[in-house]
Design a protein around this motif. Structure first.
Motif, PDB file in Angstrom:
ATOM      1  N   CYS A  24       0.820  -1.211   0.000  1.00  0.00           N
ATOM      2  CA  CYS A  24       0.000   0.000   0.000  1.00  0.00           C
ATOM      3  C   CYS A  24       0.854   1.262   0.000  1.00  0.00           C
ATOM      4  CB  CYS A  24      -0.870  -0.013   1.257  1.00  0.00           C
ATOM      5  SG  CYS A  24      -1.765   1.499   1.539  1.00  0.00           S
ATOM      6  N   GLN A  69      -8.446   2.097   3.635  1.00  0.00           N
ATOM      7  CA  GLN A  69      -9.142   2.827   2.580  1.00  0.00           C
ATOM      8  C   GLN A  69     -10.510   3.337   2.999  1.00  0.00           C
ATOM      9  OE1 GLN A  69      -9.099   0.163  -0.796  1.00  0.00           O
ATOM     10  NE2 GLN A  69      -7.020   0.752  -1.334  1.00  0.00           N
ATOM     11  N   GLY A  77      -7.942 -10.475   4.589  1.00  0.00           N
ATOM     12  CA  GLY A  77      -8.136 -10.110   3.188  1.00  0.00           C
ATOM     13  C   GLY A  77      -7.856 -11.314   2.306  1.00  0.00           C
ATOM     14  N   PHE A 107     -12.326 -10.635   3.469  1.00  0.00           N
ATOM     15  CA  PHE A 107     -12.715  -9.530   2.600  1.00  0.00           C
ATOM     16  C   PHE A 107     -12.142  -9.768   1.210  1.00  0.00           C
ATOM     17  CE2 PHE A 107     -13.244  -6.287   6.296  1.00  0.00           C
ATOM     18  CZ  PHE A 107     -14.248  -7.060   6.818  1.00  0.00           C
ATOM     19  N   PHE A 118      -9.271  -7.735  -1.036  1.00  0.00           N
ATOM     20  CA  PHE A 118      -8.524  -6.826  -0.170  1.00  0.00           C
ATOM     21  C   PHE A 118      -7.242  -7.492   0.319  1.00  0.00           C
ATOM     22  CE2 PHE A 118     -12.719  -4.958   0.132  1.00  0.00           C
ATOM     23  CZ  PHE A 118     -12.444  -3.595   0.110  1.00  0.00           C
ATOM     24  N   ASN A 119      -6.244  -6.667   0.573  1.00  0.00           N
ATOM     25  CA  ASN A 119      -4.995  -7.100   1.157  1.00  0.00           C
ATOM     26  C   ASN A 119      -5.072  -6.902   2.660  1.00  0.00           C
ATOM     27  OD1 ASN A 119      -2.231  -7.840   1.433  1.00  0.00           O
ATOM     28  ND2 ASN A 119      -1.848  -7.027  -0.611  1.00  0.00           N
ATOM     29  N   GLN A 138      -6.333  -3.535   4.278  1.00  0.00           N
ATOM     30  CA  GLN A 138      -6.640  -2.582   3.213  1.00  0.00           C
ATOM     31  C   GLN A 138      -8.000  -1.916   3.404  1.00  0.00           C
ATOM     32  OE1 GLN A 138      -6.330  -4.269  -0.713  1.00  0.00           O
ATOM     33  NE2 GLN A 138      -6.212  -2.267  -1.683  1.00  0.00           N
ATOM     34  N   TYR A 139      -9.005  -2.671   3.811  1.00  0.00           N
ATOM     35  CA  TYR A 139     -10.327  -2.076   4.015  1.00  0.00           C
ATOM     36  C   TYR A 139     -10.276  -1.031   5.130  1.00  0.00           C
ATOM     37  CZ  TYR A 139     -15.277  -1.607   5.154  1.00  0.00           C
ATOM     38  OH  TYR A 139     -16.526  -1.099   5.408  1.00  0.00           O
TER      39      TYR A 139
END
Length: 141
Positions: free
Chosen positions: A26, A111, A76, A100, A103-104, A107-108
């Motif tokens: 990221c 973000q 993720g 998720f 997603f990594n 990440q959720y």
């Protein structure tokens, strides 16, 4: 390992976050300030102690069946921690394991911190995961 990670984390501060994408998946502008500040404040001794603590080979803490039923471990689908996820699922067989999709790692949360906070509120208030179009559900026994 400590010297490499120390230089990597310090580089985030020295480069004002430009090296983040090289270190993590990221380079989102929402998270850069946190990593820059972490790099600024990091000391070699603190990093060495944190890694020593986190790399200890200890079994997971025991949790009662009832507590496991009310505990959520989110992963993720594209993160590289599947071995860890499987170990957690095998240890806490009554737990809740939302994955998720797309997603990594974290990440959720990065973000969409407001959406993540609302998700946590729903879990706290209702003891269930809210309907999320991107969440696959794995529930223990």
């Amino acid at each position: 390992m400590v010297p490499f990670l120390y230089i990597a984390m310090k580089s985030l501060y020295w480069s004002k976050g430009k090296t983040l994408k090289r270190i993590m998946w990221c380079d989102d502008d929402k998270i850069k300030p946190y990593f820059i500040e972490a790099g600024k404040n990091l000391t070699y001794g603190n990093l060495r102690r944190q890694l020593t603590d986190s790399l200890e080979d200890k079994p997971f803490s025991e949790l009662s069946e009832e507590l496991q039923k009310h505990t959520f471990w989110e992963f993720g689908s594209i993160e590289e921690h599947f071995k860890y996820r499987n170990a957690v699922m095998q240890t806490y067989i009554y737990g809740n394991f939302p994955v998720f999709e797309g997603f990594n790692h974290m990440q959720y949360q990065i973000q969409n911190p407001e959406g993540f906070a609302r998700m946590l509120e729903t879990i706290i208030e209702t003891d269930r995961l809210p309907e999320l179009a991107f969440a696959m559900w794995y529930r223990g026994k």
